[in-house]
Write an enzyme that holds these catalytic residues in place. Sequence first.
Site, PDB file in Angstrom:
ATOM      1  N   CYS A  76      -1.597   9.319   3.611  1.00  0.00           N
ATOM      2  CA  CYS A  76      -1.457   8.881   2.218  1.00  0.00           C
ATOM      3  C   CYS A  76      -2.685   9.295   1.431  1.00  0.00           C
ATOM      4  O   CYS A  76      -2.637   9.501   0.229  1.00  0.00           O
ATOM      5  CB  CYS A  76      -1.261   7.383   2.164  1.00  0.00           C
ATOM      6  SG  CYS A  76      -2.505   6.514   3.087  1.00  0.00           S
ATOM      7  N   GLU A  90       0.878  -1.175   0.000  1.00  0.00           N
ATOM      8  CA  GLU A  90       0.000   0.000   0.000  1.00  0.00           C
ATOM      9  C   GLU A  90       0.905   1.211   0.000  1.00  0.00           C
ATOM     10  O   GLU A  90       1.724   1.365   0.904  1.00  0.00           O
ATOM     11  CB  GLU A  90      -0.878  -0.012   1.245  1.00  0.00           C
ATOM     12  CG  GLU A  90      -1.824  -1.192   1.260  1.00  0.00           C
ATOM     13  CD  GLU A  90      -2.522  -1.325   2.593  1.00  0.00           C
ATOM     14  OE1 GLU A  90      -2.898  -0.301   3.154  1.00  0.00           O
ATOM     15  OE2 GLU A  90      -2.682  -2.459   3.054  1.00  0.00           O
TER      16      GLU A  90
HETATM   17  P1  NAD Z   1       9.002   4.623   3.379  1.00  0.00           P
HETATM   18  O1  NAD Z   1       8.676   3.842   2.159  1.00  0.00           O
HETATM   19  O2  NAD Z   1      10.190   5.509   3.351  1.00  0.00           O
HETATM   20  O3  NAD Z   1       9.234   3.635   4.600  1.00  0.00           O
HETATM   21  C1  NAD Z   1       8.287   2.648   4.936  1.00  0.00           C
HETATM   22  C2  NAD Z   1       8.996   1.493   5.607  1.00  0.00           C
HETATM   23  O4  NAD Z   1       9.842   0.823   4.664  1.00  0.00           O
HETATM   24  C3  NAD Z   1       9.900   1.916   6.759  1.00  0.00           C
HETATM   25  O5  NAD Z   1       9.756   0.987   7.798  1.00  0.00           O
HETATM   26  C4  NAD Z   1      11.289   1.829   6.132  1.00  0.00           C
HETATM   27  O6  NAD Z   1      12.324   1.625   7.048  1.00  0.00           O
HETATM   28  C5  NAD Z   1      11.126   0.633   5.221  1.00  0.00           C
HETATM   29  N1  NAD Z   1      12.111   0.525   4.138  1.00  0.00           N
HETATM   30  C6  NAD Z   1      12.816   1.521   3.541  1.00  0.00           C
HETATM   31  N2  NAD Z   1      13.611   1.013   2.576  1.00  0.00           N
HETATM   32  C7  NAD Z   1      13.410  -0.325   2.546  1.00  0.00           C
HETATM   33  C8  NAD Z   1      13.915  -1.398   1.741  1.00  0.00           C
HETATM   34  N3  NAD Z   1      14.806  -1.187   0.771  1.00  0.00           N
HETATM   35  N4  NAD Z   1      13.460  -2.645   1.966  1.00  0.00           N
HETATM   36  C9  NAD Z   1      12.538  -2.885   2.917  1.00  0.00           C
HETATM   37  N5  NAD Z   1      12.029  -1.910   3.710  1.00  0.00           N
HETATM   38  C10 NAD Z   1      12.453  -0.635   3.529  1.00  0.00           C
HETATM   39  O7  NAD Z   1       7.683   5.426   3.758  1.00  0.00           O
HETATM   40  P2  NAD Z   1       7.450   6.426   4.963  1.00  0.00           P
HETATM   41  O8  NAD Z   1       8.165   7.703   4.672  1.00  0.00           O
HETATM   42  O9  NAD Z   1       7.698   5.749   6.261  1.00  0.00           O
HETATM   43  O10 NAD Z   1       5.866   6.657   4.868  1.00  0.00           O
HETATM   44  C11 NAD Z   1       5.251   7.567   4.021  1.00  0.00           C
HETATM   45  C12 NAD Z   1       4.768   6.880   2.770  1.00  0.00           C
HETATM   46  O11 NAD Z   1       3.834   5.872   3.078  1.00  0.00           O
HETATM   47  C13 NAD Z   1       4.023   7.824   1.827  1.00  0.00           C
HETATM   48  O12 NAD Z   1       4.397   7.564   0.510  1.00  0.00           O
HETATM   49  C14 NAD Z   1       2.567   7.447   2.057  1.00  0.00           C
HETATM   50  O13 NAD Z   1       1.720   7.789   0.995  1.00  0.00           O
HETATM   51  C15 NAD Z   1       2.670   5.989   2.267  1.00  0.00           C
HETATM   52  N6  NAD Z   1       1.479   5.462   2.961  1.00  0.00           N
HETATM   53  C16 NAD Z   1       0.564   4.705   2.278  1.00  0.00           C
HETATM   54  C17 NAD Z   1      -0.569   4.228   2.921  1.00  0.00           C
HETATM   55  C18 NAD Z   1      -1.618   3.398   2.211  1.00  0.00           C
HETATM   56  O14 NAD Z   1      -2.420   2.771   2.883  1.00  0.00           O
HETATM   57  N7  NAD Z   1      -1.667   3.375   0.903  1.00  0.00           N
HETATM   58  C19 NAD Z   1      -0.763   4.505   4.264  1.00  0.00           C
HETATM   59  C20 NAD Z   1       0.182   5.268   4.933  1.00  0.00           C
HETATM   60  C21 NAD Z   1       1.319   5.718   4.270  1.00  0.00           C
END
Ligand code: NAD
Length: 511
Positions: free
Chosen positions: A317, A283
């Site tokens: 999001c 997501e």
């Molecule tokens: P992010 O993608 O930077 O991080 C999310 C998670 O992924 C963190 O725990 C991070 O440490 C981990 N991560 C980072 N690199 C990785 C890798 N290479 N492999 C595995 N894991 C890794 O996102 P964020 O800044 O924490 O959150 C904001 C984002 O989340 C925005 O884009 C927002 O739109 C999205 N979001 C989507 C929803 C939805 O339901 N569609 C809900 C909430 C947030």
Amino acid sequence: PRLPSPSEIYQPQRANSKGVEFGDRQALAALRGSIAAARGPFMARPAGGATKVRAVTSPVDGAAVGEVAETEEAAIRDMMAAAARAFPSWNRTGVEARAGILKRAADLLEARRGVFLALLQIEAGKTLDDALAELREAADMCRYYAGQARLAGAEIRLPGPTGEDNRLRYEGRGVFVCISPWNFPLAIFLGQVAAALVTGNAVVAKPAEQTPLIAAQAVALLHEAGVPRAALQLAPGAGNIGAALVADPRTAGVVFTGAVEVAQHINRALAARDGALAPLIAETGGVNAMIVDSTALIEQVVDDVLASAFRSAGQRCSALRLLCVQEDIAAVVIERLIGAAKELRIGDPRDLGVHVGPVIDADAKEKLDRHVAEARAAGRLLYCGEAPQGGCFVAPAIIRLARVGDLRQEIFGPVLHVATWRAGRFDALIEEIEAGGYGLTFGLETRIETRMQAVARSAPAGNIYINRNMIGAVVGSQPFGGFGLSGTGPKAGGPDYLRRFLREITVTTNT
Ligand code: NAD
């Protein structure tokens, strides 16, 4: 056990978590008292070996909130092995027992609300309103998935010729890796983990590096509610820890919420991995649009846009990023939006009068400030409020776009972009929005019935909101999630979510 009926899947029996009426002085005082009573020290540790300990600081004022010991990459093999050993017995635990544990966790969450609300406010920078909404959503997720859980233990007989017995059953897949973002550090973290656990999977959960403390509290709560320690392990750390968990050959599935680029990275990593094929539930973000035509009720538009774009400092999001206003009313809509935005108070979210708290960290602030500065330099900044000094504050801003296609990246903060459109270009406008490739939320403000129907049928988004704001999806009422660049589905808090966490087995016996 029988399959749950459609009504158990679509409307599992449960009550939504109760809100607090802020106008009720006693109730508000009790709520604030529970937050004031929350005492640290707050600490997050991995289930396995840890490396460095670092301070977790608040985006509100930089104060230390607690400490986190991050997972040692070399310890991941052992954690995954322990989870894999824990899986068979957890998967065999009766589904009623697992559902009971989730319900107990939801009750505990409400009983201990002070600690969780305190952390949502200081670790994640949420206003009390937002923090309470998130706590309730987390409890709702637990109860909703518990209500549907019987799917996991179900075995159904299927037809066949005489002398042949056919049965289909559902069970957990193995070890699920849950990777979550900081913007809903309780509801998304717990939603993912609850769904994976109740379906019989063992879980290794990696919270966002910005919000490990609340995740540690949630894990402790689930352990207390009855989840065996090896069946649910916390793995705090940065992206490298998430990547190492994804790469582990024992990972039977990944559920991820975060940025689309990271989801694509995980998808490639899973594909490149030797061993079992594992599904990814992702997501991600959106460049969420709202179309306003000249029949819309302007007062309502202003209200809905303000909530959708600036509530939670725009760090949802689902938040509105791109407002498309019909040309002939654009000037008045923009003027009123600016007038209303001027009324927003920015500051410490623990102050009840504050509408917009901080963004999550200094990096986020720097990126957003740069985006606004570029718009200012290009003469496109229509409005920018004033942010207080000290914390990671970004004032709400409104930026004019020449074309809808000028915004193709998710800008994750309190920044609204406005474009105008001419009568006769409604369909073309939807195509331009669709060309961005995201598909998360979409808003429409109109009083034209046929336009509402057309948008409901074909707007490019998983969640469509007509004549209301675009945020705050309610578990079980507004299953949430998008498509395209916004995610794989299934929708969280919806009828199909649990299925993706299960494997299906057919047994045919010649009798
Ligand atoms: P992010 O993608 O930077 O991080 C999310 C998670 O992924 C963190 O725990 C991070 O440490 C981990 N991560 C980072 N690199 C990785 C890798 N290479 N492999 C595995 N894991 C890794 O996102 P964020 O800044 O924490 O959150 C904001 C984002 O989340 C925005 O884009 C927002 O739109 C999205 N979001 C989507 C929803 C939805 O339901 N569609 C809900 C909430 C947030």
